[in-house]
Motif scaffolding. Structure first.
Motif: not given
Length: 232
Positions: A166-170, A200-204, A208-209
């Motif tokens: 999920s993090v890789v995709s973001l 910013l968005v992936p790190q924020m 949560f992920v």
């Protein structure tokens, strides 16, 4: 960005901008390497579970972290030194919410051929190599999972690599969105908005992920979803 919002002052010094360029490059590249290491860790955990502790020993983990950190620092310093050799006009305005290396190079009054070549070469190497490792690792994971006889084993394997995937995709999804927006539109405002999604968005969303694997977090999320459904 937060400081500029609070003080309503968007000015930055030359030294501050150069420092920002260096740190942005270092941490962006470091995250790419870490995502690659995480995908390798997942592939070892799923494909070689009995040998996991032997392969992913503490020495290898520290070595991978140190190599990633040293390459990222060298890469960031190299780009910063390349900016130092450029000459700029006075009263410059960077069409961005941070000092992006590509945007700073565009504002230079001197010849930027070497810097532009460096941008394309480094992008091909330092984006392509970690991404290739990630793709190879997840292909290996998927092929191993599909060979598992039990559905419970498949579910456990997918839950293990679900958060990193999920993090890789973001990260890469928003990153490619930024580059596509740069290629399609010349609007600096749209490019800045796209960069917010990338930086910013992936790190924020990372905390949560990763917390989705926690049972308590899953229970709270289930209750919250039920409450929102009942209200609707």
């Amino acid at each position: 960005m937060l400081l500029s919002i609070q003080t309503q002052d968007q000015r930055i010094t030359y030294a501050g901008c150069l420092t920002q360029v260096c740190f942005v490059i270092v941490f962006a590249l470091l995250e790419k390497f870490f995502l690659g290491v995480m995908s390798y860790d997942c592939s070892v955990a799923i494909c070689h579970p009995l040998r996991y502790r032997v392969i992913m020993n503490p020495c290898l983990c520290v070595l991978l972290i140190m190599i990633s950190l040293l390459i990222s620092i060298f890469h960031g310093l190299l780009h910063s030194l390349m900016v130092l050799r450029l000459s700029f006009c006075v009263d410059l305005e960077i069409p961005h919410f941070f000092c992006d290396f590509a945007q700073v190079v565009k504002l230079a009054c001197s010849d930027t051929l070497v810097e532009n070549i460096l941008i394309y070469v480094s992008s091909c190497i330092f984006v392509g190599v970690p991404l290739s490792g990630i793709i190879f690792s997840y292909i290996h994971i998927i092929s191993s999972v599909l060979r598992m006889p039990s559905s419970e084993g498949k579910h456990k394997a997918f839950s293990t690599c679900g958060s990193p995937l999920s993090v890789v995709s973001l990260f890469y999804g928003t990153g490619f969105g930024v580059y596509i927006s740069f290629a399609v539109t010349e609007s600096t405002r749209k490019s800045a908005v796209a960069s917010v999604m990338y930086t910013l968005v992936p790190q924020m969303l990372n905390p949560f992920v990763y917390s989705l694997r926690n049972r308590d977090m899953k229970e709270v999320l289930r209750k919250l979803t039920g409450m929102m459904t009942s209200l609707l």
